[in-house]
Design a protein around this motif. Structure first.
Motif, PDB file in Angstrom:
ATOM      1  N   VAL A   1       0.838  -1.199   0.000  1.00  0.00           N
ATOM      2  CA  VAL A   1       0.000   0.000   0.000  1.00  0.00           C
ATOM      3  C   VAL A   1       0.878   1.255   0.000  1.00  0.00           C
ATOM      4  O   VAL A   1       1.824   1.366   0.773  1.00  0.00           O
ATOM      5  CB  VAL A   1      -0.921   0.010   1.244  1.00  0.00           C
ATOM      6  CG1 VAL A   1      -1.682   1.318   1.338  1.00  0.00           C
ATOM      7  CG2 VAL A   1      -1.879  -1.164   1.198  1.00  0.00           C
ATOM      8  N   ASN A   2       0.565   2.173  -0.901  1.00  0.00           N
ATOM      9  CA  ASN A   2       1.240   3.474  -0.939  1.00  0.00           C
ATOM     10  C   ASN A   2       0.172   4.550  -0.883  1.00  0.00           C
ATOM     11  O   ASN A   2      -0.715   4.597  -1.733  1.00  0.00           O
ATOM     12  CB  ASN A   2       2.028   3.631  -2.239  1.00  0.00           C
ATOM     13  CG  ASN A   2       3.242   2.737  -2.246  1.00  0.00           C
ATOM     14  OD1 ASN A   2       4.234   3.011  -1.592  1.00  0.00           O
ATOM     15  ND2 ASN A   2       3.137   1.616  -2.965  1.00  0.00           N
TER      16      ASN A   2
ATOM     17  N   GLY B   1      -9.086  -4.559   4.620  1.00  0.00           N
ATOM     18  CA  GLY B   1      -7.859  -4.103   5.271  1.00  0.00           C
ATOM     19  C   GLY B   1      -7.874  -2.630   5.615  1.00  0.00           C
ATOM     20  O   GLY B   1      -6.865  -2.091   6.067  1.00  0.00           O
ATOM     21  N   LYS B   2      -9.029  -1.956   5.473  1.00  0.00           N
ATOM     22  CA  LYS B   2      -9.025  -0.510   5.722  1.00  0.00           C
ATOM     23  C   LYS B   2      -8.795  -0.185   7.201  1.00  0.00           C
ATOM     24  O   LYS B   2      -8.013   0.716   7.527  1.00  0.00           O
ATOM     25  CB  LYS B   2     -10.311   0.147   5.195  1.00  0.00           C
ATOM     26  CG  LYS B   2     -11.613  -0.482   5.678  1.00  0.00           C
ATOM     27  CD  LYS B   2     -12.793   0.014   4.840  1.00  0.00           C
ATOM     28  CE  LYS B   2     -14.136  -0.366   5.432  1.00  0.00           C
ATOM     29  NZ  LYS B   2     -14.353  -1.805   5.610  1.00  0.00           N
ATOM     30  N   SER B   3      -9.444  -0.931   8.108  1.00  0.00           N
ATOM     31  CA  SER B   3      -9.201  -0.696   9.539  1.00  0.00           C
ATOM     32  C   SER B   3      -7.775  -1.068   9.913  1.00  0.00           C
ATOM     33  O   SER B   3      -7.122  -0.383  10.699  1.00  0.00           O
ATOM     34  CB  SER B   3     -10.162  -1.518  10.393  1.00  0.00           C
ATOM     35  OG  SER B   3     -11.452  -0.970  10.330  1.00  0.00           O
ATOM     36  N   THR B   4      -7.307  -2.167   9.322  1.00  0.00           N
ATOM     37  CA  THR B   4      -5.942  -2.606   9.598  1.00  0.00           C
ATOM     38  C   THR B   4      -4.951  -1.523   9.190  1.00  0.00           C
ATOM     39  O   THR B   4      -4.010  -1.218   9.918  1.00  0.00           O
ATOM     40  CB  THR B   4      -5.654  -3.906   8.820  1.00  0.00           C
ATOM     41  OG1 THR B   4      -6.696  -4.836   9.080  1.00  0.00           O
ATOM     42  CG2 THR B   4      -4.328  -4.506   9.236  1.00  0.00           C
ATOM     43  N   LEU B   5      -5.196  -0.926   8.007  1.00  0.00           N
ATOM     44  CA  LEU B   5      -4.325   0.146   7.542  1.00  0.00           C
ATOM     45  C   LEU B   5      -4.343   1.309   8.525  1.00  0.00           C
ATOM     46  O   LEU B   5      -3.300   1.836   8.920  1.00  0.00           O
ATOM     47  CB  LEU B   5      -4.778   0.610   6.149  1.00  0.00           C
ATOM     48  CG  LEU B   5      -4.053   1.834   5.593  1.00  0.00           C
ATOM     49  CD1 LEU B   5      -2.573   1.540   5.415  1.00  0.00           C
ATOM     50  CD2 LEU B   5      -4.663   2.276   4.260  1.00  0.00           C
TER      51      LEU B   5
ATOM     52  N   VAL C   1      -8.266  10.978   9.084  1.00  0.00           N
ATOM     53  CA  VAL C   1      -8.418   9.774   8.260  1.00  0.00           C
ATOM     54  C   VAL C   1      -9.535   8.953   8.878  1.00  0.00           C
ATOM     55  O   VAL C   1      -9.517   8.670  10.074  1.00  0.00           O
ATOM     56  CB  VAL C   1      -7.117   8.940   8.227  1.00  0.00           C
ATOM     57  CG1 VAL C   1      -7.276   7.759   7.269  1.00  0.00           C
ATOM     58  CG2 VAL C   1      -5.931   9.788   7.831  1.00  0.00           C
ATOM     59  N   ILE C   2     -10.513   8.613   8.072  1.00  0.00           N
ATOM     60  CA  ILE C   2     -11.680   7.935   8.635  1.00  0.00           C
ATOM     61  C   ILE C   2     -12.029   6.695   7.818  1.00  0.00           C
ATOM     62  O   ILE C   2     -12.015   6.725   6.588  1.00  0.00           O
ATOM     63  CB  ILE C   2     -12.883   8.916   8.729  1.00  0.00           C
ATOM     64  CG1 ILE C   2     -14.126   8.212   9.266  1.00  0.00           C
ATOM     65  CG2 ILE C   2     -13.176   9.586   7.382  1.00  0.00           C
ATOM     66  CD1 ILE C   2     -15.243   9.172   9.631  1.00  0.00           C
ATOM     67  N   VAL C   3     -12.298   5.621   8.531  1.00  0.00           N
ATOM     68  CA  VAL C   3     -12.775   4.407   7.880  1.00  0.00           C
ATOM     69  C   VAL C   3     -14.282   4.429   7.943  1.00  0.00           C
ATOM     70  O   VAL C   3     -14.853   4.705   8.997  1.00  0.00           O
ATOM     71  CB  VAL C   3     -12.240   3.161   8.615  1.00  0.00           C
ATOM     72  CG1 VAL C   3     -12.986   1.913   8.170  1.00  0.00           C
ATOM     73  CG2 VAL C   3     -10.758   2.996   8.370  1.00  0.00           C
TER      74      VAL C   3
ATOM     75  N   LEU D   1      -9.398  -6.397  -0.870  1.00  0.00           N
ATOM     76  CA  LEU D   1      -8.509  -7.530  -0.562  1.00  0.00           C
ATOM     77  C   LEU D   1      -7.082  -7.110  -0.231  1.00  0.00           C
ATOM     78  O   LEU D   1      -6.119  -7.696  -0.721  1.00  0.00           O
ATOM     79  CB  LEU D   1      -8.491  -8.515  -1.736  1.00  0.00           C
ATOM     80  CG  LEU D   1      -9.803  -9.229  -2.057  1.00  0.00           C
ATOM     81  CD1 LEU D   1      -9.645 -10.121  -3.291  1.00  0.00           C
ATOM     82  CD2 LEU D   1     -10.294 -10.048  -0.871  1.00  0.00           C
ATOM     83  N   GLY D   2      -6.964  -6.075   0.583  1.00  0.00           N
ATOM     84  CA  GLY D   2      -5.643  -5.681   1.056  1.00  0.00           C
ATOM     85  C   GLY D   2      -4.883  -4.758   0.123  1.00  0.00           C
ATOM     86  O   GLY D   2      -3.778  -4.331   0.440  1.00  0.00           O
ATOM     87  N   GLU D   3      -5.473  -4.449  -1.025  1.00  0.00           N
ATOM     88  CA  GLU D   3      -4.775  -3.549  -1.934  1.00  0.00           C
ATOM     89  C   GLU D   3      -5.502  -2.218  -2.042  1.00  0.00           C
ATOM     90  O   GLU D   3      -6.730  -2.164  -1.932  1.00  0.00           O
ATOM     91  CB  GLU D   3      -4.692  -4.185  -3.328  1.00  0.00           C
ATOM     92  CG  GLU D   3      -3.717  -5.331  -3.393  1.00  0.00           C
ATOM     93  CD  GLU D   3      -3.665  -5.945  -4.774  1.00  0.00           C
ATOM     94  OE1 GLU D   3      -3.086  -5.319  -5.672  1.00  0.00           O
ATOM     95  OE2 GLU D   3      -4.227  -7.040  -4.940  1.00  0.00           O
ATOM     96  N   LEU D   4      -4.723  -1.171  -2.277  1.00  0.00           N
ATOM     97  CA  LEU D   4      -5.319   0.129  -2.534  1.00  0.00           C
ATOM     98  C   LEU D   4      -5.637   0.177  -4.025  1.00  0.00           C
ATOM     99  O   LEU D   4      -4.743   0.202  -4.860  1.00  0.00           O
ATOM    100  CB  LEU D   4      -4.321   1.237  -2.161  1.00  0.00           C
ATOM    101  CG  LEU D   4      -4.805   2.655  -2.408  1.00  0.00           C
ATOM    102  CD1 LEU D   4      -6.042   2.973  -1.591  1.00  0.00           C
ATOM    103  CD2 LEU D   4      -3.694   3.648  -2.101  1.00  0.00           C
TER     104      LEU D   4
END
Lengths: 251, 281, 295
Positions: A24-25, A43-47, A200-202, A221-224
Motif C-alpha cells: 500500500v502506498n 484491510g481498511k481498519s488494519t491500515l 483519516v476515517i474508515v 482484498l488488502g490492496e489500494l
C-alpha cells in the motif's frame, strides 16, 4: 501547495502467515478528511491502525514498509511510540470511555502528559465545546462516563482525543454503533475539526464518505485500488471494482 | 418397554449420583454444625484454652490463623498479580512464557506437604527464620502463588482490548494503561481470587506442620518470629493427639465449626463480589 | 515526567514483572533440587535397591529399615479406592449437570460443589474419625474403622469437586453439532450421551480424573487422621495403612536434623513429587488433546 502529513510507502502487513495489506502506498494531506472505503475484510481498519501502532498489541502482526508522520519514521525503534500516539489520536468503532468520570476521561491524557494543572480546566472546556458536548455535560462532570448515551460517549471519545491537540485524528467507523441523529452530529463535527486536524476515517457508509471527504481511498482484498478526490471516486471512478462498489453492486 | 426401563434406570443413575454428592455435603455440614453448635459460644471464641485444653476457648488459634492468612496474602498477592500481569499484558507467546505457564500448572499440582518440606528447608533453616508464623506464612504464600496467578490472569483476560486501546491511543505507556484501566477494571475478579486464596490458606495444615505451628502457646503475640496456634492444627491435635480424646470431642466439633464457618464466610464474600461484578457487566 | 522517563518506568516495571514470572520457574526447580539434594545424602547411606524393594519401613528400630514399598502400596491402595468411588460418581454428576439439570438447578448446585471443595482437609479427616470410621467398623464388624477404605471414601469426597467441575467443562465443550448430528441420525438422547457426547469428551474426562488423582495422591491430613497409620504392607482395604504423605507428616516433626532418617523423608517425598508430576503432565496432555480436538 498540498502538504503531506501522513504517509505509507510500500506497506505490507501480515497476521501470522496471512497477508492483510499488500504494497500500500498512500499520502494523507494536511487539513483534509480522507475516507478509507471498501468491503469488509479489505484491510481498511488494519491500515488505519498501523499509523498509531495499534498492532503492537497483537503478537502475530508483522509490518514491512515505511510509515511517516511528516518526516518522522513511525516504526523506527528510536522514536517514542508514546510520543507518536500523542501526535496521532484515534477514535474507535465502539465508544470506549475509560471507567472513570466524564471529567477524568478528559483530564487523564493531560495529566499523564504533564500539562500544567492550571491549564487543564480550560483545555477541557475547549475540547468539549469543539465536540459539541459542553452544553450536555457541563453540569455533570462527576458522572461516570459509561452513563452517557452511545452518541454522547462517542463525542466524549472525540473530545478526549482533541483535548491533547494531536496533529492527526484516525477514526475507525466512529458512527457504526450510533443512531442517525448522533451520526449527523459527528459528521458535522468532523467537518469543523478538519480546519485544525488531518483526519483519516474508515467508513462503510457511502453517503457519509461523500458528505465529509476531500479524498477517498478504495481498498479491496488488502490492496489500494483507487485513491482520488471524493468527487472523482463517486462520479467518475477509473476502475470497474470501484464503480461497482460505490454504486452498491457489491457483496 | 424394556428400553424405557433402561432409560429410567440410566436417568436414576445420573440424578442419583448428583443427589449423593449433595447428600455428602449435607451430612458433613449437618454432623459438624449440629454437634459443634453447643460448643461454640462467645467464651469459646474469646478465651484461651484451660485445664490442659479440656476447657476454655480457641482464641489463640483463631488469632493465629488470621495472622497466618494475612502474612500469606501480603506475600503471595503482589508476586502473583505481578506475574499474571507479565503473562497477560506484557509477554508475547514464546518458549519462555510456555515454560512459565507449565511451571505454574505443575506448581499447582505439587502436594502441600512437599511445600512444607521446602518451607522447612528454605525459610526455617536456610534463611534462619526459625519455626515461626512468618516461615509458615511464606510457605503458604508459595503454595498460593499458582492459584493467585491463575485467577488474576483470568480476571485480566476478561478485560476487552478496546479498554487498553483507549488509553494507549492517548499516548499512555503500557504500565499506565495497566495501572489506570486494566487493573481497576479487573479488581473485582482479582479480589475474588485473593479471598478464595485466603480461604484455602486458612484451612491448610500440612505445610505449616514443620514450619511454625504449635499445639499451645501462652499469650498472643503479633510478632512474626513466634510460633503460633492455628485452627486446623488445633482440630487435628484435639481429634488425634489429646490424652482425653473423648472429653475434648465437643471442643473438636466446635473448632471444626469455627474453621468451616470462617472458610465459608470468605467464600461467600468472594461469590458475592463475583456475582455483583458479573451482573454489572 | 517526561515521555522518556515514563517509557523508562514502563520498561523497568516490565522487567520486574518478568522477574516474577522467572521466579515461578525457579520455585519449581528449587523444590525439585531441594528434594533431590537431600535425597542424595540418603542414598549415600542406604542402597537404592533396598529402598525400592525393601518391604519394611522401620526407621526407629536398631536395624533401621527404609523400604518404601509398604508406603507406596498404601498410597496406591487408598488412591485406587478413592478413584473407584469418585470417577463414576463425578462423571455421572457432571453428565447430569451439563445434559439434564435445569439452569436454575445448576445455579444452586454449582456453588454447593464449590462449598464442598472449600471444606478444609483436616475437617474431612475429622469426620473420618468421628463419623465414617465408626460407620465402617459397624458395617464390617471390625474393631475400628481407621483403615484404607476409610481413607478412600474421604479422598473420594475431596477429589469429587475437581472431577465434577473439569468433567462438566469437558462435556460442555463437545460441540452442539456433534449431538445434533447424532440425534438427526435417529439416536435418542441416551445413545447420544453414552455413545457420542461422553466419548467425544473423553480426553477432558481423563484430564479431570488425572487432576482428581493428583489431589488424592498428595493429600496429607485426611489420610493422616483416618487410615490408622500402620507402616506395614496392607493386605486389603480393611487394613490400616500409612501413605507417603502421612509418613512425612508424622516423622518429620520428631526426627533429628540431618540424620539418615531425616534424609529418608526427602527421598520418599521426591518419589511422591515425581509421581504427581507425571500425573499432572498426563492430565495436561489430555487437556491439550481436548483443546486441539475442538479447535
Amino acid at each position: 501547495m498540498e502538504e503531506i502529513k501522513l504517509s505509507a510507502h510500500n506497506l505490507n502487513l501480515f497476521f501470522g502467515k496471512k497477508q492483510i495489506l499488500k504494497n500500500v502506498n498512500i499520502d494523507f494531506i494536511k487539513n483534509q478528511v480522507t475516507s478509507l472505503i471498501g468491503p469488509s475484510g479489505c484491510g481498511k481498519s488494519t491500515l488505519l491502525r498501523t499509523f498509531n501502532r495499534m498492532h503492537d498489541l497483537s503478537p502475530e502482526a508483522k509490518i514491512e514498509g515505511t510509515l511517516k508522520l511528516e518526516n518522522l519514521n513511525i516504526y523506527d525503534k528510536k522514536n517514542s511510540v508514546t510520543e507518536i500516539r500523542k501526535r496521532i489520536g484515534m477514535v474507535f468503532q465502539k465508544p470506549n470511555p475509560l471507567p472513570k468520570s466524564i471529567y477524568e476521561n478528559l483530564s487523564y491524557a493531560l495529566k499523564i502528559h504533564n500539562f500544567p494543572k492550571n491549564e487543564i480546566p480550560q483545555l477541557i472546556e475547549k475540547a468539549l465545546k469543539e465536540s459539541y458536548l459542553w452544553d450536555e455535560v457541563k453540569d455533570e462532570f462527576k458522572k461516570p462516563a459509561v452513563k452517557l448515551s452511545g452518541g454522547q460517549q462517542q463525542r466524549l471519545c472525540i473530545a478526549r482525543t482533541v483535548v491533547l491537540r494531536p496533529e492527526v485524528i484516525l477514526m475507525d467507523e466512529p458512527c457504526s454503533a450510533l443512531d442517525p441523529i448522533s451520526t449527523r452530529k459527528i459528521e458535522d463535527l468532523i467537518l469543523i475539526l478538519k480546519k485544525d486536524y488531518t483526519i483519516v476515517i474508515v467508513t462503510h457508509n457511502m453517503q457519509q464518505a461523500q458528505r465529509i471527504s476531500d479524498k477517498v481511498a478504495f481498498m479491496y482484498l488488502g490492496e489500494l485500488i483507487e485513491f482520488n478526490t471524493s468527487e472523482n471516486i463517486f462520479k467518475q471512478p477509473q476502475k470497474d471494482l470501484t464503480k461497482n462498489y460505490v454504486n452498491g453492486h457489491f457483496g | 418397554m424394556i428400553k424405557k426401563i433402561k432409560y429410567f434406570f440410566n436417568w436414576i443413575l445420573l440424578l442419583g449420583s448428583t443427589l449423593l454428592v449433595c447428600l455428602i455435603l449435607g451430612v458433613i455440614l449437618w454432623d459438624i454444625f449440629s454437634k459443634g453448635r453447643s460448643a461454640v459460644s462467645w467464651d469459646f471464641i474469646s478465651q484461651f484454652p484451660t485445664n490442659g485444653m479440656t476447657k476454655g476457648g480457641i482464641l489463640p488459634a483463631i488469632v493465629g490463623t488470621l495472622l497466618l492468612t494475612f502474612i500469606t496474602t501480603i506475600f503471595a498477592v503482589p508476586f502473583g498479580v505481578a506475574c499474571a500481569i507479565y503473562l497477560n499484558e506484557y509477554a508475547r507467546p514464546s518458549v519462555l512464557t510456555n515454560i512459565i505457564r507449565a511451571s505454574i500448572r505443575n506448581l499447582a499440582g505439587i502436594p502441600s506437604i512437599i511445600y512444607g518440606l521446602f518451607g522447612l528447608a528454605l525459610f526455617v533453616q536456610a534463611l534462619h527464620l526459625g519455626t515461626s508464623v512468618l516461615s509458615a506464612g511464606l510457605t503458604l504464600g508459595l503454595l498460593s502463588l499458582p492459584y493467585i496467578i491463575t485467577t488474576t490472569e483470568e480476571a485480566l483476560k476478561r478485560i476487552p482490548n478496546s479498554m487498553r486501546e483507549a488509553t494507549l491511543a492517548l499516548g499512555a505507556t503500557q504500565f499506565e494503561t495497566i495501572k489506570d484501566v486494566v487493573v481497576p477494571k479487573a479488581l473485582p475478579g482479582i479480589l475474588t481470587g485473593v479471598i478464595l486464596t485466603m480461604s484455602r490458606a486458612a484451612g491448610e495444615t500440612a505445610p505449616i506442620l514443620f514450619t511454625g505451628v504449635a499445639f499451645y502457646i501462652n499469650g498472643i503475640s503479633a510478632s512474626p518470629n513466634q510460633e503460633f496456634m492455628a485452627l486446623p492444627y488445633h482440630l487435628y491435635m484435639l481429634s488425634t493427639q489429646h490424652q482425653a480424646i473423648e472429653q475434648v470431642r465437643p471442643l473438636a466439633y466446635g473448632t471444626a465449626s469455627v474453621l468451616i464457618l470462617l472458610v465459608f464466610i470468605l467464600n461467600i464474600i468472594a461469590f458475592y463480589i463475583r456475582f455483583k461484578h458479573r451482573t454489572q457487566e | 515526567m517526561s515521555i522518556k522517563k515514563r517509557e523508562h518506568t514502563d520498561w523497568l516495571l516490565k522487567k520486574i514483572f518478568k522477574a516474577t514470572g522467572l521466579i515461578t520457574i525457579a520455585l519449581l526447580a528449587g523444590i525439585f533440587l531441594m528434594l533431590l539434594y537431600n535425597s542424595i545424602a540418603f542414598f549415600a547411606d542406604v542402597k537404592p535397591l533396598d529402598f525400592f524393594t525393601g518391604s519394611q519401613w522401620d526407621p526407629e528400630s536398631n536395624k533401621s529399615k527404609y523400604g518404601i514399598a509398604p508406603l507406596l502400596v498404601s498410597t496406591g491402595l487408598v488412591t485406587l479406592g478413592a478413584m473407584l468411588i469418585a470417577i463414576p460418581l463425578g462423571i455421572f454428576t457432571a453428565a447430569y449437570l451439563s445434559e439434564f439439570a435445569h439452569p436454575k438447578v445448576k445455579t444452586i448446585l454449582k456453588p454447593l460443589i464449590e462449598m464442598l471443595a472449600a471444606i478444609p482437609s483436616v475437617a474431612i479427616g475429622f469426620l473420618g474419625i468421628v463419623l465414617v470410621g465408626p460407620g465402617i467398623a459397624k458395617i464390617f464388624g471390625i474393631a475400628n474403622g481407621l483403615n484404607a477404605f476409610n481413607g478412600s471414601v474421604l479422598l473420594a469426597v475431596m477429589a469429587l469437586p475437581t472431577i465434577i467441575t473439569i468433567s462438566e467443562d469437558a462435556i460442555n465443550a463437545v460441540p452442539l453439532s456433534h449431538r445434533e448430528a447424532s440425534l438427526a441420525l435417529g439416536a435418542n438422547k441416551w445413545q447420544t450421551i453414552f455413545k457420542v457426547t461422553l466419548p467425544a469428551a473423553l480426553p477432558g474426562l481423563i484430564a479431570a480424573v488425572m487432576l482428581g488423582l493428583g489431589r488424592a495422591l498428595g493429600e496429607t491430613m485426611t489420610v493422616l487422621m483416618a487410615t490408622g497409620n500402620a507402616a506395614v504392607m496392607p493386605k486389603g482395604f480393611l487394613d490400616a495403612v500409612r501413605t507417603i504423605t502421612a509418613t512425612i507428616a508424622i516423622e518429620m516433626g520428631e526426627v533429628p536434623y540431618r540424620t539418615t532418617h531425616y534424609f529418608a523423608l526427602f527421598a520418599i517425598a521426591v518419589i511422591l513429587f515425581i509421581i504427581t508430576l507425571i500425573i499432572n503432565l498426563l492430565g495436561e496432555y489430555f487437556a491439550n488433546r481436548l483443546r486441539k480436538f475442538h479447535a
